[in-house]
Scaffold this active site. Structure first.
Site, PDB file in Angstrom:
ATOM      1  CE  LYS A  75      -3.845   1.908   2.768  1.00 44.93           C
ATOM      2  NZ  LYS A  75      -4.674   1.707   3.979  1.00 44.93           N
ATOM      3  CB  SER A 150      -8.092   3.480   3.028  1.00 45.61           C
ATOM      4  OG  SER A 150      -7.220   2.888   3.967  1.00 45.61           O
ATOM      5  CB  SER A 174      -8.062   0.702   5.933  1.00 45.35           C
ATOM      6  OG  SER A 174      -8.832   1.863   5.778  1.00 45.35           O
TER       7      SER A 174
END
Ligand code: GLN
Length: 442
Positions: A75, A150, A174
């Site tokens: 990420k 997210s 997330s």
């Protein structure tokens, strides 16, 4: 090895081929890159790829290590030295990491190859990846839908066989929520299990890094590599790390599972209910005892989270001022103009909303009424869980009240988006170690 669709393999299956020397790490990287080239223009999971660096690492990889030669996507809020780290924000466009996060160092020690930075909601604030300032990520199962967020880029990459596994970060859901919406496995470790050194901070008393994978075993393999104490993160627990894969495959006899009665409420989508019922029946048939438990503070969990997470975010994001790193407004008149315009132009609207909310709840007139009270209710929420865990070993809960929704369907209504975090935001450590002091702002 001809005939094998390498990118479709789980990490565990890929390792077998690598260890038997039936494929080389270089072939693995090449096949993954080809898969990304074939699908990612539609899905939009990745923000950057450094194929050359990954190929060099592949050529040196030791396939006998626990994750030897396995590429893992990261990420784009976790620092990988020399690679971009944008947090999907204009504020960090063009910024390159100057050091490695501890999880990156640990992945490499286990032989893995960090490959590709994945899209996210700006600074990990959101539940659909639509708050990215960079691009739209689509759900690989239905391109008109969101992948969740997210860590939506990580989830979508894994779901599309465009990553063998990925790292995400989870503050209030997330990792878990995008995994659920994209149909992959997401694991949020207990706070402190995984070092956060090198993870760009959103809400420091809640942030935790975790894996997104195709199988539970693969998550266990990544946890074995990244968990453990770290002197560079004072919140990293100094406790022995178990072998996360050791008990996989056992039945569930003797295991007590709690079903919180407040979680199976009206408003949960029928498909989600059906999936939970099917899971309960399956675990029951594997021998688990299912017990109803109660988490009475559930109704306060969202309010508490959105006070504390925004308060911490407003403090953490103060560093993006145009002086230290990242975006800088052009031709400032003076330093206040520099700060104001840099932040005004660099941050997107959700990030600004949270900074404003967080600054408000920390301001001297409202600190006691909001921030301090939220800290107290956080403790009540924690006690609910502690009481439940006296009776059961684990809880079963939906991850999201709804399956993957359409792009654009919820993004204009932040409150509706926040409310859907109900099942993931209560998992948290006790009162914040980081208590922020009253601000002098009025
Ligand atoms: N959806 C939650 C939020 O918007 C959780 C985000 C996260 O875990 N980073 O804050």
């Amino acid at each position: 090895m001809t005939g094998t669709d390498l990118p479709a393999l789980s990490i565990a299956d890929l390792q077998l081929l690598l260890r038997r020397r039936e494929v080389s790490p270089r072939e693995v990287i090449d096949s993954l890159r080809a898969r990304i080239e074939a699908v990612d223009s539609e899905i939009g999971a990745y923000l950057s790829l450094d194929t050359e660096a990954a190929a060099k690492e592949a050529d040196k990889a030791n396939v006998d290590l626990p994750l030897g030669g396995v590429p893992v996507a990261i990420k784009d809020i976790i620092n990988v030295m020399g690679q971009p780290c944008t947090c999907a924000s204009k504020a960090l466009q063009g910024y390159r990491a100057t050091y490695n996060a501890t999880v990156i160092r640990k992945l490499r020690t286990a032989g893995a190859i960090p490959f590709g930075k994945t899209n996210l909601d700006e600074f990990a604030m959101g539940s659909s990846t639509e708050n990215s300032a960079m691009k739209t990520t689509r759900n690989p199962w239905d391109l008109s839908r969101v992948p969740g967020g997210s860590s939506g880029g990580s989830a979508a990459a894994v779901a599309a066989d465009a990553a063998f596994g990925a790292l995400g970060s989870d503050t209030g859901g997330s990792v878990r929520q995008p995994a659920a919406l994209s149909g992959v496995v997401g694991f949020k470790p207990t706070y402190g299990r995984v070092s956060r050194f090198g993870l760009v901070a959103f809400a420091s008393s809640l942030d935790q890094i975790g894996p997104l994978t195709k199988t539970v075993r693969d998550s266990a393999l990544i946890m074995n590599a990244i968990a453990g104490h770290d002197s560079q993160d004072t919140t990293a627990l100094n406790e022995p790390v178990p072998d996360y894969a050791a008990k996989l495959g056992n039945d569930l006899r003797g295991v007590r599972l709690g079903l919180p009665k407040e979680y199976l409420i009206e408003g949960i989508d029928a498909q989600v209910k059906a999936a939970i019922n099917a899971a309960v029946n399956q675990m029951n048939s594997l021998g688990a005892e299912i017990i109803e438990v109660s988490l009475p503070t559930t109704e306060y969990a969202i309010a508490v989270y959105y006070v504390l997470a925004t308060a911490e975010a407003s403090a953490n994001l103060a560093r993006f001022d145009g002086v230290r790193y990242g975006y800088r407004a052009k031709n400032p008149r003076d330093v206040l103009d520099l700060y104001g315009r840099t932040r005004g132009e660099g941050f997107g609207s959700e990030v600004k909303r949270r900074i404003i909310l967080g600054t408000y709840v920390l301001s001297s007139g409202y600190y006691d009424a909001y921030y301090l009270r939220a800290q107290k209710v956080r403790e009540l929420v924690r006690r609910d869980f502690a009481r439940a865990f006296e009776k059961v070993d684990a809880l079963i809960s939906p991850t999201s009240p709804v399956p993957a929704f359409k792009l654009g369907e919820r993004v204009a209504d932040p409150l509706q988006m926040y409310l859907a975090d109900i099942f993931t935001i209560a998992a948290r450590p006790p009162i914040a170690q980081t208590v922020i002091h009253k601000s002098s702002a009025q």
